[in-house]
Design a protein around this motif. Structure first.
Motif, mmCIF file in Angstrom:
data_model
loop_
_atom_site.group_PDB
_atom_site.id
_atom_site.type_symbol
_atom_site.label_atom_id
_atom_site.label_comp_id
_atom_site.label_asym_id
_atom_site.label_seq_id
_atom_site.Cartn_x
_atom_site.Cartn_y
_atom_site.Cartn_z
ATOM 1 N N TYR A 79 5.904 19.408 -6.947
ATOM 2 C CA TYR A 79 6.983 18.582 -6.375
ATOM 3 C C TYR A 79 8.246 19.442 -6.699
ATOM 4 O O TYR A 79 8.604 19.476 -7.730
ATOM 5 C CB TYR A 79 7.071 17.125 -6.939
ATOM 6 N N SER A 80 8.673 20.047 -5.683
ATOM 7 C CA SER A 80 9.927 20.984 -5.732
ATOM 8 C C SER A 80 11.380 20.342 -5.518
ATOM 9 O O SER A 80 11.179 19.072 -5.002
ATOM 10 C CB SER A 80 9.725 22.135 -4.755
ATOM 11 N N SER A 81 12.233 20.779 -5.757
ATOM 12 C CA SER A 81 13.469 20.485 -5.437
ATOM 13 C C SER A 81 13.726 20.097 -3.764
ATOM 14 O O SER A 81 14.298 19.450 -3.427
ATOM 15 C CB SER A 81 14.694 21.156 -6.009
ATOM 16 N N THR A 82 13.054 20.931 -3.063
ATOM 17 C CA THR A 82 13.034 20.822 -1.540
ATOM 18 C C THR A 82 12.329 19.282 -1.045
ATOM 19 O O THR A 82 12.805 18.815 -0.568
ATOM 20 C CB THR A 82 12.481 21.899 -0.816
ATOM 21 N N ASP A 83 11.285 19.213 -1.876
ATOM 22 C CA ASP A 83 10.506 18.072 -1.639
ATOM 23 C C ASP A 83 11.441 16.802 -1.845
ATOM 24 O O ASP A 83 11.574 15.706 -1.183
ATOM 25 C CB ASP A 83 9.077 17.967 -2.301
ATOM 26 N N LEU A 111 0.861 -1.145 -0.058
ATOM 27 C CA LEU A 111 0.148 0.051 0.077
ATOM 28 C C LEU A 111 1.115 1.132 0.064
ATOM 29 O O LEU A 111 0.692 2.393 -0.581
ATOM 30 C CB LEU A 111 -1.066 -0.058 1.364
ATOM 31 N N LEU A 112 1.921 1.209 0.683
ATOM 32 C CA LEU A 112 2.850 2.338 0.846
ATOM 33 C C LEU A 112 3.340 2.681 -0.778
ATOM 34 O O LEU A 112 3.580 3.859 -1.035
ATOM 35 C CB LEU A 112 4.043 2.325 1.561
ATOM 36 N N ALA A 113 3.901 1.351 -1.290
ATOM 37 C CA ALA A 113 4.378 1.640 -2.662
ATOM 38 C C ALA A 113 3.078 2.239 -3.629
ATOM 39 O O ALA A 113 3.597 3.098 -4.603
ATOM 40 C CB ALA A 113 4.853 0.030 -3.223
ATOM 41 N N ILE A 114 1.953 1.959 -3.627
ATOM 42 C CA ILE A 114 0.962 2.352 -4.291
ATOM 43 C C ILE A 114 0.926 3.799 -4.112
ATOM 44 O O ILE A 114 0.605 4.793 -4.906
ATOM 45 C CB ILE A 114 -0.483 1.586 -4.191
ATOM 46 N N ASP A 117 1.057 9.587 -5.256
ATOM 47 C CA ASP A 117 1.700 10.901 -4.902
ATOM 48 C C ASP A 117 2.283 11.407 -6.054
ATOM 49 O O ASP A 117 2.383 12.649 -6.137
ATOM 50 C CB ASP A 117 2.414 10.627 -3.520
ATOM 51 N N ALA A 118 3.289 10.658 -6.467
ATOM 52 C CA ALA A 118 4.220 11.108 -7.545
ATOM 53 C C ALA A 118 3.294 11.555 -8.808
ATOM 54 O O ALA A 118 3.574 12.400 -9.375
ATOM 55 C CB ALA A 118 5.082 10.117 -8.112
ATOM 56 N N LYS A 119 2.042 10.816 -9.066
ATOM 57 C CA LYS A 119 1.163 11.251 -10.247
ATOM 58 C C LYS A 119 0.447 12.475 -9.977
ATOM 59 O O LYS A 119 0.176 13.089 -10.938
ATOM 60 C CB LYS A 119 0.341 10.110 -10.776
#
Length: 75
Positions: A38-42, A23-26, A31-33
């Motif tokens: 999503y910044s360089s700080t993230d 579930l964490l992988a999903i 989250d990525a999609k």
């Protein structure tokens, strides 16, 4: 299958899963999609978290991942 049907199918399947790591992988993929800012700080924070996990021994070998994937395929 239209997009709404596909979403509902995926949600139904996810609701049947109780494997936290999977579930964490999903969640990571979703989250990525869905992340618009999503910044360089993230990115750097994610790298630091990954390095912390490694330092604390929270590792999974490639072989372990392959074995888990085989188990998931059988379900």
């Amino acid at each position: 299958m239209n997009t709404l049907e596909l979403k509902n199918s995926v949600i139904a399947k996810i609701n049947e899963i109780h494997d936290r790591d999977f579930l964490l992988a999903i969640k990571t993929i979703i989250d990525a999609k869905t992340s618009k800012d999503y910044s360089s700080t993230d990115y750097n924070n994610d790298i630091l978290k990954a390095e912390e996990d490694i330092a604390n021994g929270y590792l999974v070998s490639h072989e372990e991942i392959k074995a888990k994937m085989e188990q998931w395929k059988k379900k």
